[in-house]
Design an enzyme around this catalytic site. Structure first.
Site, PDB file in Angstrom:
ATOM      1  N   GLY A  85      44.798  31.221  18.254  1.00 34.56           N
ATOM      2  CA  GLY A  85      46.020  30.976  17.482  1.00 34.56           C
ATOM      3  C   GLY A  85      45.794  30.574  16.036  1.00 34.56           C
ATOM      4  N   LYS A  86      44.699  31.025  15.437  1.00 30.75           N
ATOM      5  CA  LYS A  86      44.413  30.687  14.035  1.00 30.75           C
ATOM      6  C   LYS A  86      45.488  31.238  13.098  1.00 30.75           C
ATOM      7  CE  LYS A  86      40.395  32.631  14.195  1.00 30.75           C
ATOM      8  NZ  LYS A  86      40.404  32.966  15.627  1.00 30.75           N
ATOM      9  N   THR A  87      45.879  32.490  13.301  1.00 26.07           N
ATOM     10  CA  THR A  87      46.893  33.104  12.436  1.00 26.07           C
ATOM     11  C   THR A  87      48.240  32.425  12.626  1.00 26.07           C
ATOM     12  OG1 THR A  87      45.714  35.210  12.430  1.00 26.07           O
ATOM     13  CG2 THR A  87      48.055  35.262  11.849  1.00 26.07           C
ATOM     14  N   THR A  88      48.611  32.166  13.865  1.00 24.96           N
ATOM     15  CA  THR A  88      49.884  31.495  14.139  1.00 24.96           C
ATOM     16  C   THR A  88      49.910  30.118  13.481  1.00 24.96           C
ATOM     17  OG1 THR A  88      50.081  32.657  16.237  1.00 24.96           O
ATOM     18  CG2 THR A  88      51.406  30.658  15.974  1.00 24.96           C
ATOM     19  N   LYS A 133      37.658  29.985  17.756  1.00 22.93           N
ATOM     20  CA  LYS A 133      37.289  31.214  18.453  1.00 22.93           C
ATOM     21  C   LYS A 133      38.409  32.249  18.331  1.00 22.93           C
ATOM     22  CE  LYS A 133      35.838  30.824  22.598  1.00 22.93           C
ATOM     23  NZ  LYS A 133      35.636  30.477  23.997  1.00 22.93           N
ATOM     24  N   GLY A 134      38.072  33.475  18.632  1.00 23.53           N
ATOM     25  CA  GLY A 134      39.081  34.530  18.614  1.00 23.53           C
ATOM     26  C   GLY A 134      40.149  34.291  19.673  1.00 23.53           C
ATOM     27  N   GLY A 135      41.396  34.506  19.311  1.00 25.53           N
ATOM     28  CA  GLY A 135      42.488  34.408  20.268  1.00 25.53           C
ATOM     29  C   GLY A 135      43.050  33.026  20.510  1.00 25.53           C
ATOM     30  N   ASP A 152      40.032  37.105   8.086  1.00 29.78           N
ATOM     31  CA  ASP A 152      39.720  37.687   9.387  1.00 29.78           C
ATOM     32  C   ASP A 152      39.710  39.215   9.257  1.00 29.78           C
ATOM     33  OD1 ASP A 152      39.657  38.543  12.044  1.00 29.78           O
ATOM     34  OD2 ASP A 152      41.006  36.962  12.727  1.00 29.78           O
TER      35      ASP A 152
END
Length: 198
Positions: A38-41, A34-36, A63
């Site tokens: 921590g996928k990018t981290t 889901k958004g927020g 994204d």
């Protein structure tokens, strides 16, 4: 649904970062959620850890709200960009809108499509109609362009920082949606084919 007794936990790999890093045959890693959450981290952490053990690592953001540039404090574009402080880590951000515009221009060039009084081509109108009426087409176009690029690149492992789950699920359902859309177009062609041909 499969019976749980057929699964043996002892056969499964250890669910740890160490296990992911040590899997030297692993070539594609998709980080989703889901958004927020921590996928990018997570993608950036995986990429930097993998860079310590692999020859060439690429992190790709699909994204629409790209954050790799922020995470690495440097400008990252649609081409693989070397990450400062690493000799074997690169990142790129794919933009679905830019990919759709590029496809539209190439279709216009190939067909020699003219422009109407508003300056829009028939191809542009068709592409706008398609992107507004078929959910997930922007993600599908982006993913198609991404796969063309990534398959031609020489990386040991690619980490995908995916769009939030809703976007990704639309992408995965795209073939079914497209099949239904083509079915409807074929029905219209069968109904009005004689009129269109005149």
């Amino acid at each position: 649904m499969a019976d749980p007794e057929f699964y043996d936990d002892e056969d499964l790999p250890d669910p740890s970062l160490k296990n992911i890093i040590e899997q030297d045959t692993l070539q594609w890693i998709f980080v989703g959620g889901k958004g927020g959450v921590g996928k990018t981290t997570t993608s950036c952490c995986l990429g930097t850890q993998l860079a310590k053990h692999r020859k060439k690592v690429l992190i790709v953001s699909t994204d629409p709200a790209h954050n790799l540039s922020d995470a690495f404090c440097q400008k990252i574009g649609r081409e693989p960009t070397p990450i400062k402080g690493f000799t074997n880590l690169s990142a790129m951000e794919i933009d679905a809108t830019e990919d759709l515009d590029k496809m539209q221009r190439s279709m216009e060039d190939a067909t020699g499509a003219g422009h109407d009084e508003d300056g829009n081509s028939g191809i542009q109108s068709l592409m706008t109609e398609l992107t507004n009426s078929i959910p997930g087409i922007d993600e599908a176009m982006s993913f198609s362009e991404l796969m063309k690029q990534v398959q031609n690149l020489d990386y040991d492992v690619v980490v995908f920082d995916t769009a939030p789950t809703g976007h990704t699920l639309r992408l995965l359902s795209f073939p079914t949606i497209l099949e239904k859309a083509f079915g409807k177009l074929m029905d219209l062609k069968d109904r009005f084919g004689g009129l269109i041909g005149q």
